[in-house]
Enzyme design. Structure first.
Site, PDB file in Angstrom:
ATOM      1  N   LYS A   1       0.842  -1.201   0.000  1.00  0.00           N
ATOM      2  CA  LYS A   1       0.000   0.000   0.000  1.00  0.00           C
ATOM      3  C   LYS A   1       0.881   1.257   0.000  1.00  0.00           C
ATOM      4  CE  LYS A   1      -3.501   2.334   2.744  1.00  0.00           C
ATOM      5  NZ  LYS A   1      -4.405   2.300   3.878  1.00  0.00           N
TER       6      LYS A   1
ATOM      7  N   GLU B   1      10.430  -4.689   4.606  1.00  0.00           N
ATOM      8  CA  GLU B   1      10.508  -6.083   4.159  1.00  0.00           C
ATOM      9  C   GLU B   1      10.225  -6.187   2.664  1.00  0.00           C
ATOM     10  OE1 GLU B   1       8.869  -4.952   6.762  1.00  0.00           O
ATOM     11  OE2 GLU B   1       8.968  -6.351   8.465  1.00  0.00           O
TER      12      GLU B   1
ATOM     13  N   GLY C   1      -4.795  -1.875   5.067  1.00  0.00           N
ATOM     14  CA  GLY C   1      -3.961  -3.007   4.623  1.00  0.00           C
ATOM     15  C   GLY C   1      -4.615  -4.354   4.882  1.00  0.00           C
ATOM     16  N   ARG C   2      -5.147  -4.535   6.080  1.00  0.00           N
ATOM     17  CA  ARG C   2      -5.692  -5.854   6.430  1.00  0.00           C
ATOM     18  C   ARG C   2      -7.108  -6.055   5.893  1.00  0.00           C
ATOM     19  NH1 ARG C   2      -4.476  -2.648  10.519  1.00  0.00           N
ATOM     20  NH2 ARG C   2      -6.097  -1.815  11.877  1.00  0.00           N
TER      21      ARG C   2
ATOM     22  N   GLU D   1      -4.627  -6.953  14.801  1.00  0.00           N
ATOM     23  CA  GLU D   1      -4.072  -5.636  14.445  1.00  0.00           C
ATOM     24  C   GLU D   1      -5.198  -4.594  14.524  1.00  0.00           C
ATOM     25  OE1 GLU D   1      -2.288  -4.381  10.467  1.00  0.00           O
ATOM     26  OE2 GLU D   1      -0.468  -4.857  11.551  1.00  0.00           O
TER      27      GLU D   1
ATOM     28  N   HIS E   1      -5.184 -33.803  17.163  1.00  0.00           N
ATOM     29  CA  HIS E   1      -4.062 -34.629  17.638  1.00  0.00           C
ATOM     30  C   HIS E   1      -2.929 -33.767  18.157  1.00  0.00           C
ATOM     31  CE1 HIS E   1      -5.960 -38.275  16.108  1.00  0.00           C
ATOM     32  NE2 HIS E   1      -6.476 -37.438  15.224  1.00  0.00           N
TER      33      HIS E   1
ATOM     34  N   LYS F   1       9.447  -0.754  14.284  1.00  0.00           N
ATOM     35  CA  LYS F   1      10.003  -0.387  12.973  1.00  0.00           C
ATOM     36  C   LYS F   1      11.063   0.696  13.134  1.00  0.00           C
ATOM     37  CE  LYS F   1       5.776  -1.076  10.225  1.00  0.00           C
ATOM     38  NZ  LYS F   1       4.784  -0.415   9.388  1.00  0.00           N
TER      39      LYS F   1
HETATM   40  O1  F6P Z   1       3.135  -3.180   9.817  1.00  0.00           O
HETATM   41  C1  F6P Z   1       1.778  -3.107   9.687  1.00  0.00           C
HETATM   42  C2  F6P Z   1       1.324  -2.814   8.296  1.00  0.00           C
HETATM   43  O2  F6P Z   1       1.199  -1.444   8.137  1.00  0.00           O
HETATM   44  C3  F6P Z   1       0.021  -3.545   8.028  1.00  0.00           C
HETATM   45  O3  F6P Z   1      -1.074  -2.899   8.539  1.00  0.00           O
HETATM   46  C4  F6P Z   1       0.058  -3.672   6.552  1.00  0.00           C
HETATM   47  O4  F6P Z   1      -0.850  -4.630   6.098  1.00  0.00           O
HETATM   48  C5  F6P Z   1       1.495  -4.059   6.344  1.00  0.00           C
HETATM   49  O5  F6P Z   1       2.209  -3.294   7.300  1.00  0.00           O
HETATM   50  C6  F6P Z   1       2.046  -3.855   4.973  1.00  0.00           C
HETATM   51  O6  F6P Z   1       1.983  -2.529   4.558  1.00  0.00           O
HETATM   52  P1  F6P Z   1       2.174  -2.123   3.053  1.00  0.00           P
HETATM   53  O7  F6P Z   1       1.090  -2.746   2.243  1.00  0.00           O
HETATM   54  O8  F6P Z   1       2.126  -0.634   3.027  1.00  0.00           O
HETATM   55  O9  F6P Z   1       3.523  -2.631   2.601  1.00  0.00           O
END
Ligand code: F6P
Length: 544
Positions: A210, A216, A271-272, A357, A388, A508
Site C-alpha cells: 500500500k 521487508e 492493509g488488512r 491488528e 491430535h 520499525k
Molecule cells: O506493519 C503493519 C502494516 O502497516 C500492516 O497494517 C500492513 O498490512 C502491512 O504493514 C504492509 O503494509 P504495506 O502494504 O504498506 O507494505
C-alpha cells in the site's frame, strides 16, 4: 477527536449483562439443552448459505437480547452507516474506511473525498482483468519472449496474508499450469526458497505494498530485481517482469516500475482489509476474473446483510457479540478458529492480522485507557490435525477457549469415506466440548475409580459451528466479510478504533536505528539498554 461516550462499564446495558451473567454463569450447557428442546433451532441463524449454530455457546435467548441492546445503545447501527457511507471513522489517520466499496456493484454510489469511488473501483478491476486474462492465456510474455508461468507476490501483512490465504483457499479453482509463490519475510530464506526452482525468464513479480515503503517488501523487491537482472541482463526486462499494487505512484516509479504496470487503490482501504482491492491481483490471476467477481459478490452479500439485518439475526453482529460475551463476561482470552477444510489452512493466520491488528488496542477513541479486555487472541489450525495436537487443552485444560468450527457439506474432493469422517469429527468435537463426559457415565462403563478424574470431561466449553454448502469463491467472500464486520462490531462496543495500527510503529523505528549499527564497519557507540547493547555486540562478534 472522537465524541465522548459513556464509558462502557457504566452503560446500563453493560450492567444488565453483568447481572445476567451472574445469574446464569453456573448453568451447564447440559442443563441449557435439557431445559429447552428447541434450543438448537432458536439459537441458530440460517442466512446467505451459512448455517450458524451458536446453540453450544454458554448463553440463553435473554443473553442475545441483552447483547443486541448493548449494540443498539453503543450506536452500532449508526456506526455501520458511517462506515458504509465514507465517514472518516479512522480518526487517528483521518481516513474513511471503505473496503465495502471494493465489492459494491457498478451501479452503487459511495462518496469519499467528494467523489463517487465506485467508478474508480471498477476501472481498476477492469485493468486487473485485462492483465490477468493475458497472463492466464500465456500472452503476457517475459523479456525473452517466453510466456510467464510463475507468479511471485512480494508483500507483507495485509499485502501478503489475504493473497496467500485466498490462493490456498481457492486452489481448486486455480489455473494449475501457473505456479504461485508468496514472499513476505525479510529473512532471506523466504525469497531464496520461493525462487529456488524458478526460471527468471518465466517469472513475474507482483510487488504488493500500500505504502511502497515497507522495509521487508522493498528489500525483497530489490532482491527480486537483482535476481531478474542477473539472469536477463537488461534493465528493460523490469517492465515485463514486475508489476506493482500500491497507492503510492511516486514510489513505484522511483523503484523502476512503469506506472502503466501499476494497479492502484486508495487510502480508504486498510492493509488488512485489502484482499478485494488490487492487492488481490494474484488471486485473480489464479482463479480468473469471473471467480474473482463471484468472491466480491459473496462479500457484498454479507455487507448488505450486515447493514440491514436486525442484530439478533445478523451474522457479523452476532459473531462480534459472542466474542464480547466470551471475552468480557466468561473471561476467555483467546478463540480457536478451526476450519474442517484443508484449503482453509491459512485462514486462521489471515484472521490473526485482521482481528488483532484491528482490535488490539488499550485506549478508547476519545483517549481513555480501557478497563476491560479488548481483542481476543485468534489462533487455529485445520481439523482434524488440531485434534491430535492442542485439542487436549481445549477439552480438559484449565483455560476456557471458545471455538469457531467451519465446515462444508460438499467436499472439494470426493474420495471414499473421507468427507463423512471429516464431518463426523467436527460434529463430535463440538459435542464433546459442550456435553463432556461425567463421572457417573464413566462409572457405568466400568472405569476404575482412580481413573475417573483423568477420564472425566467437564464439558461446558462453548463453540459455534458454521456449516456451509461448499468452499466456493462466493463462500470465501462471505466468510471474510463476516469476520471483518464482526471485528468492527467489537470495535464499536469496546469504543476503540479498529482501523489504525500505531502499535507496530515503535519496533520499525528501533529496527531502523539498529540496522546501521549492525552493518557499520567500526564498532558503534551503542546507547541502548544493556541487554540490547549486549545482543548487538554478540551478533557483531559472531558475524565477524
Ligand atoms: O506493519 C503493519 C502494516 O502497516 C500492516 O497494517 C500492513 O498490512 C502491512 O504493514 C504492509 O503494509 P504495506 O502494504 O504498506 O507494505
Amino acid at each position: 477527536m472522537a465524541e465522548n461516550k459513556i464509558p462502557l462499564k457504566e452503560m446500563k446495558e453493560w450492567k444488565a449483562l453483568e447481572a445476567h451473567y451472574a445469574a446464569i454463569k453456573n448453568t451447564h450447557l447440559r442443563e441449557l439443552f435439557a431445559a429447552d428442546p428447541k434450543r438448537a433451532e432458536t439459537l441458530a441463524v440460517d442466512a446467505l448459505g451459512i448455517y450458524f449454530d451458536y446453540s453450544k455457546q454458554r448463553l440463553t435467548t435473554e443473553t442475545i437480547k441483552l447483547l443486541a441492546d448493548l449494540a443498539e445503545a453503543s450506536g452500532l447501527r449508526k456506526a455501520i452507516e458511517g462506515m458504509f457511507t465514507g465517514e472518516k471513522i479512522n480518526i487517528t489517520e483521518g481516513r474513511a474506511v471503505l473496503h465495502t466499496a471494493l465489492r459494491a456493484p457498478r451501479t452503487a454510489k459511495v462518496m469519499a473525498g467528494g467523489e463517487n469511488v465506485i467508478p474508480l473501483v471498477h476501472e481498476v478491476l477492469e485493468k486487473m482483468e485485462g492483465f490477468a486474462d493475458k497472463v492466464r492465456a500465456g500472452q503476457w510474455k517475459g523479456h525473452t519472449g517466453k510466456a510467464i508461468k510463475n507468479i511471485v507476490n512480494i508483500g507483507i501483512g495485509g499485502s501478503d496474508l489475504g493473497p496467500v490465504m485466498a490462493y490456498e483457499a481457492l486452489k481448486n479453482y486455480s489455473q494449475r499450469g501457473l505456479t504461485f509463490r508468496f514472499v513476505s519475510n525479510i529473512d532471506g530464506t523466504d525469497f531464496a526458497e520461493a525462487v529456488a526452482d524458478l526460471d527468471p525468464a518465466e517469472t513475474l513479480f507482483i510487488v504488493a505494498s500500500k505504502t511502497f515503503t515497507t522495509q521487508e517488501t522493498m528489500t525483497n523487491a530489490a532482491t527480486a530485481r537483482d535476481w531478474t537482472l542477473a539472469a536477463l541482463k537488461d534493465k528493460a526486462a523490469i517492465a515485463r517482469h514486475f508489476v506493482a499494487l500500491s497507492t503510492n505512484a511516486a514510489k513505484v516509479s522511483e523503484f523502476g516500475i512503469d506506472t502503466a504496470n501499476m494497479f492502484g487503490f486508495w487510502d480508504w482501504v486498510g492493509g488488512r482489509y485489502s484482499m478485494f482491492s488490487a492487492i488481490g491481483l494474484s488471486t485473480m490471476i489464479a482463479i480468473g476474473p469471473d471467480n474473482f467477481r463471484k468472491m466480491l459478490a459473496g462479500a457484498h452479500e454479507m455487507d448488505e446483510h450486515y447493514r440491514a439485518a436486525p442484530f439478533a439475526g445478523n451474522l457479523p453482529a452476532l459473531m462480534g457479540l459472542l466474542g464480547v460475551w466470551n471475552n468480557n463476561f466468561l473471561g476467555a482470552a483467546s478463540i480457536a478458529v478451526l476450519p474442517y477444510e484443508q484449503y482453509l489452512k491459512r485462514f486462521p493466520a489471515y484472521l490473526q492480522q485482521m482481528t488483532m491488528e484491528s482490535n488490539g488496542k488499550r485506549v478508547t477513541l476519545d483517549g481513555r485507557a480501557v478497563d476491560y479486555q479488548t481483542s481476543q487472541v485468534y489462533w487455529g489450525e485445520p481439523g482434524t490435525n488440531g485434534q491430535h495436537s492442542f485439542y487436549q487443552l481445549i477439552h480438559q485444560g484449565t483455560k476456557l477457549i471458545p471455538c469457531d468450527f467451519l465446515a462444508f457439506s460438499s467436499p472439494a474432493h470426493k474420495l471414499g469415506r473421507h468427507h463423512d469422517l471429516l464431518m463426523a469429527n467436527v460434529f463430535a468435537q463440538a459435542q464433546a466440548l459442550a456435553f463432556g463426559k461425567t463421572a457417573e457415565e464413566l462409572k457405568k462403563e466400568g472405569v476404575k475409580d482412580w481413573l475417573i478424574p483423568h477420564k472425566t470431561f467437564e464439558g461446558n466449553r462453548p463453540s459455534t459451528t458454521m456449516l456451509l454448502e461448499e468452499l466456493t469463491p462466493a463462500a470465501l467472500g462471505k466468510l471474510v466479510a463476516l469476520y471483518e464486520h464482526s471485528v468492527f462490531t467489537q470495535g464499536v462496543i469496546w469504543q476503540i478504533g479498529p482501523f489504525d495500527q500505531w502499535g507496530v510503529e515503535l519496533g520499525k523505528v528501533l529496527a531502523g536505528r539498529i540496522a546501521p549499527e549492525l552493518e557499520a564497519a567500526a564498532a558503534p557507540d551503542l546507547k541502548h539498554d544493556a541487554s540490547t547493547n549486549a545482543l548487538i555486540r554478540r551478533y557483531r562478534a559472531a558475524r565477524g
